[in-house]
Design an enzyme around this catalytic site. Sequence first.
Site, PDB file in Angstrom:
ATOM      1  N   LYS A   1       0.788  -1.240   0.000  1.00 47.98           N
ATOM      2  CA  LYS A   1       0.000   0.000   0.000  1.00 47.98           C
ATOM      3  C   LYS A   1       0.820   1.291   0.000  1.00 47.98           C
ATOM      4  O   LYS A   1       0.319   2.348   0.376  1.00 47.98           O
ATOM      5  CB  LYS A   1      -1.009   0.045   1.164  1.00 47.98           C
ATOM      6  CG  LYS A   1      -1.820  -1.201   1.350  1.00 47.98           C
ATOM      7  CD  LYS A   1      -2.393  -1.750   0.081  1.00 47.98           C
ATOM      8  CE  LYS A   1      -3.484  -0.909  -0.541  1.00 47.98           C
ATOM      9  NZ  LYS A   1      -3.904  -1.503  -1.859  1.00 47.98           N
TER      10      LYS A   1
ATOM     11  N   HIS B   1       6.633  -7.544  -2.356  1.00 50.64           N
ATOM     12  CA  HIS B   1       6.553  -6.801  -1.092  1.00 50.64           C
ATOM     13  C   HIS B   1       7.554  -7.355  -0.078  1.00 50.64           C
ATOM     14  O   HIS B   1       7.466  -7.046   1.115  1.00 50.64           O
ATOM     15  CB  HIS B   1       5.147  -6.906  -0.484  1.00 50.64           C
ATOM     16  CG  HIS B   1       4.084  -6.163  -1.234  1.00 50.64           C
ATOM     17  ND1 HIS B   1       4.271  -4.910  -1.750  1.00 50.64           N
ATOM     18  CD2 HIS B   1       2.803  -6.508  -1.541  1.00 50.64           C
ATOM     19  CE1 HIS B   1       3.154  -4.512  -2.341  1.00 50.64           C
ATOM     20  NE2 HIS B   1       2.255  -5.462  -2.237  1.00 50.64           N
TER      21      HIS B   1
ATOM     22  N   SER C   1      -4.216   2.884   4.690  1.00 54.07           N
ATOM     23  CA  SER C   1      -4.482   2.302   3.378  1.00 54.07           C
ATOM     24  C   SER C   1      -4.501   0.771   3.472  1.00 54.07           C
ATOM     25  O   SER C   1      -5.366   0.108   2.889  1.00 54.07           O
ATOM     26  CB  SER C   1      -3.403   2.770   2.391  1.00 54.07           C
ATOM     27  OG  SER C   1      -3.651   2.260   1.115  1.00 54.07           O
TER      28      SER C   1
ATOM     29  N   TYR D   1       6.344   8.157  -1.629  1.00 56.79           N
ATOM     30  CA  TYR D   1       4.984   8.421  -2.129  1.00 56.79           C
ATOM     31  C   TYR D   1       4.684   9.914  -2.067  1.00 56.79           C
ATOM     32  O   TYR D   1       4.131  10.493  -3.002  1.00 56.79           O
ATOM     33  CB  TYR D   1       3.982   7.630  -1.271  1.00 56.79           C
ATOM     34  CG  TYR D   1       2.530   7.793  -1.649  1.00 56.79           C
ATOM     35  CD1 TYR D   1       1.887   6.847  -2.450  1.00 56.79           C
ATOM     36  CD2 TYR D   1       1.778   8.882  -1.196  1.00 56.79           C
ATOM     37  CE1 TYR D   1       0.542   6.986  -2.783  1.00 56.79           C
ATOM     38  CE2 TYR D   1       0.441   9.028  -1.531  1.00 56.79           C
ATOM     39  CZ  TYR D   1      -0.174   8.081  -2.319  1.00 56.79           C
ATOM     40  OH  TYR D   1      -1.504   8.225  -2.656  1.00 56.79           O
TER      41      TYR D   1
ATOM     42  N   PHE E   1     -10.122  -0.148  -4.395  1.00 60.48           N
ATOM     43  CA  PHE E   1      -8.654  -0.269  -4.407  1.00 60.48           C
ATOM     44  C   PHE E   1      -8.034   1.119  -4.558  1.00 60.48           C
ATOM     45  O   PHE E   1      -7.111   1.501  -3.837  1.00 60.48           O
ATOM     46  CB  PHE E   1      -8.197  -1.184  -5.549  1.00 60.48           C
ATOM     47  CG  PHE E   1      -6.710  -1.399  -5.559  1.00 60.48           C
ATOM     48  CD1 PHE E   1      -6.137  -2.443  -4.867  1.00 60.48           C
ATOM     49  CD2 PHE E   1      -5.859  -0.505  -6.218  1.00 60.48           C
ATOM     50  CE1 PHE E   1      -4.759  -2.616  -4.828  1.00 60.48           C
ATOM     51  CE2 PHE E   1      -4.491  -0.661  -6.185  1.00 60.48           C
ATOM     52  CZ  PHE E   1      -3.929  -1.716  -5.492  1.00 60.48           C
TER      53      PHE E   1
HETATM   54  P1  A3P Z   1      -5.087   4.889  -0.447  1.00 58.88           P
HETATM   55  O1  A3P Z   1      -5.676   3.639   0.116  1.00 58.88           O
HETATM   56  O2  A3P Z   1      -4.513   5.777   0.612  1.00 58.88           O
HETATM   57  O3  A3P Z   1      -6.013   5.623  -1.347  1.00 58.88           O
HETATM   58  P2  A3P Z   1      -0.494  -0.167  -3.664  1.00 58.88           P
HETATM   59  O4  A3P Z   1      -0.584  -0.006  -5.121  1.00 58.88           O
HETATM   60  O5  A3P Z   1       0.892  -0.282  -3.144  1.00 58.88           O
HETATM   61  O6  A3P Z   1      -1.412  -1.255  -3.183  1.00 58.88           O
HETATM   62  O7  A3P Z   1      -0.993   1.204  -2.994  1.00 58.88           O
HETATM   63  C1  A3P Z   1      -2.338   1.582  -3.053  1.00 58.88           C
HETATM   64  C2  A3P Z   1      -2.448   3.003  -2.560  1.00 58.88           C
HETATM   65  O8  A3P Z   1      -1.885   3.868  -3.570  1.00 58.88           O
HETATM   66  C3  A3P Z   1      -3.866   3.439  -2.357  1.00 58.88           C
HETATM   67  O9  A3P Z   1      -3.827   4.444  -1.347  1.00 58.88           O
HETATM   68  C4  A3P Z   1      -4.192   4.024  -3.718  1.00 58.88           C
HETATM   69  O10 A3P Z   1      -5.307   4.868  -3.749  1.00 58.88           O
HETATM   70  C5  A3P Z   1      -2.900   4.782  -3.992  1.00 58.88           C
HETATM   71  N1  A3P Z   1      -2.723   5.110  -5.410  1.00 58.88           N
HETATM   72  C6  A3P Z   1      -2.880   4.309  -6.469  1.00 58.88           C
HETATM   73  N2  A3P Z   1      -2.683   4.983  -7.613  1.00 58.88           N
HETATM   74  C7  A3P Z   1      -2.385   6.249  -7.260  1.00 58.88           C
HETATM   75  C8  A3P Z   1      -2.082   7.439  -7.999  1.00 58.88           C
HETATM   76  N3  A3P Z   1      -2.060   7.432  -9.317  1.00 58.88           N
HETATM   77  N4  A3P Z   1      -1.818   8.560  -7.297  1.00 58.88           N
HETATM   78  C9  A3P Z   1      -1.837   8.569  -5.951  1.00 58.88           C
HETATM   79  N5  A3P Z   1      -2.120   7.484  -5.206  1.00 58.88           N
HETATM   80  C10 A3P Z   1      -2.392   6.329  -5.854  1.00 58.88           C
END
Ligand code: A3P
Length: 301
Positions: free
Chosen positions: A57, A116, A146, A201, A261
């Site tokens: 996440k 991961h 998240s 991030y 997601f």
């Molecule tokens: P949130 O749950 O805080 O919204 P992963 O891909 O490692 O599983 O991480 C998922 C997290 O990254 C989620 O966070 C998701 O919304 C966020 N995310 C995915 N695409 C994104 C983007 N283009 N810009 C910003 N955050 C993004």
Amino acid sequence: MTNLESDMEGLDHKLSQRSELVEVDGIPLLSGAAERWGRISTFNARGDDLLICTYPKAGTTWTQEIVDLIQHGGDPQKCAQVPIYKRMPFLEMHSPLFSRLEEAELMTSPRTLKSHLPVQLLPPSFWEQNCKIIYVARNAKDNAISYFHFQRMNGRMPDPGTWDEYLEKFIAGKLPWGSWFDHVCGWWKAKDSHPILYLFYEDMKEHPALAIRKIAQFLDQELSEPALNRIMQHTEFNSMKVNPMANYSTMPTYNHALSPFMRKGTVGDWKYYFTVAQSEQLDDLCAQLLRGSGLTFRTQL
Ligand code: A3P
């Protein structure tokens, strides 16, 4: 009941079950990964493999989409053929229906893979082959929130329990893939002796163009201004949220009605969930456990 019917019933049952955690060298992993650990740990990385690695996440999918677009000259059409989890296999992900490791083995080079795993569990071949690795880290508070929502909506992950219970597990390193602190610190150290691009991030969110340029440079890829602009547009949160090849809407075990997601995609969402005491506790722990590492995180922009 025939043997086939009984097998199918067994499979249905397994698929509807939340996974248990099994420790591998002290790190809790999903049972599917732990059971196949022999295969995973001896995975044959190739010299031109690229690995995208994160604590769950932290922005994996976002980074994957950026990388794929860079690798395809910024052409979204070329990246819209199959879901992201098929384009870049998730090394240690096994279910009764698929083995991403086997999908990776069948892929032609150059491959981009996802993991991961904490640094100490990465299959040794990645180090031996000196593979390039992109690591993305996210501040503990937003990362935990998240992850909590993800474990609610992912029917194959252990039940997260209440938020209070979940935060205790996060702090104790009892969640799948272990301790956030050890993860971000382990990979931070590893970057001093391996080709690892360590991203945050929060920086990606603040200056996406800069992050995309850094990634392209790390991958030795030319990036024209029009390509950069297309990538910016295509990987912006609201674009990815409606992109079925990136938003995991094709994943049958995810319940997006519980929590999508692509949930918020912001820095600072933790403020809506943490009590003052919880926030102070995590601040203290970060100060204590990251001290001297050189690692710092921003929890708001
Ligand atoms: P949130 O749950 O805080 O919204 P992963 O891909 O490692 O599983 O991480 C998922 C997290 O990254 C989620 O966070 C998701 O919304 C966020 N995310 C995915 N695409 C994104 C983007 N283009 N810009 C910003 N955050 C993004």
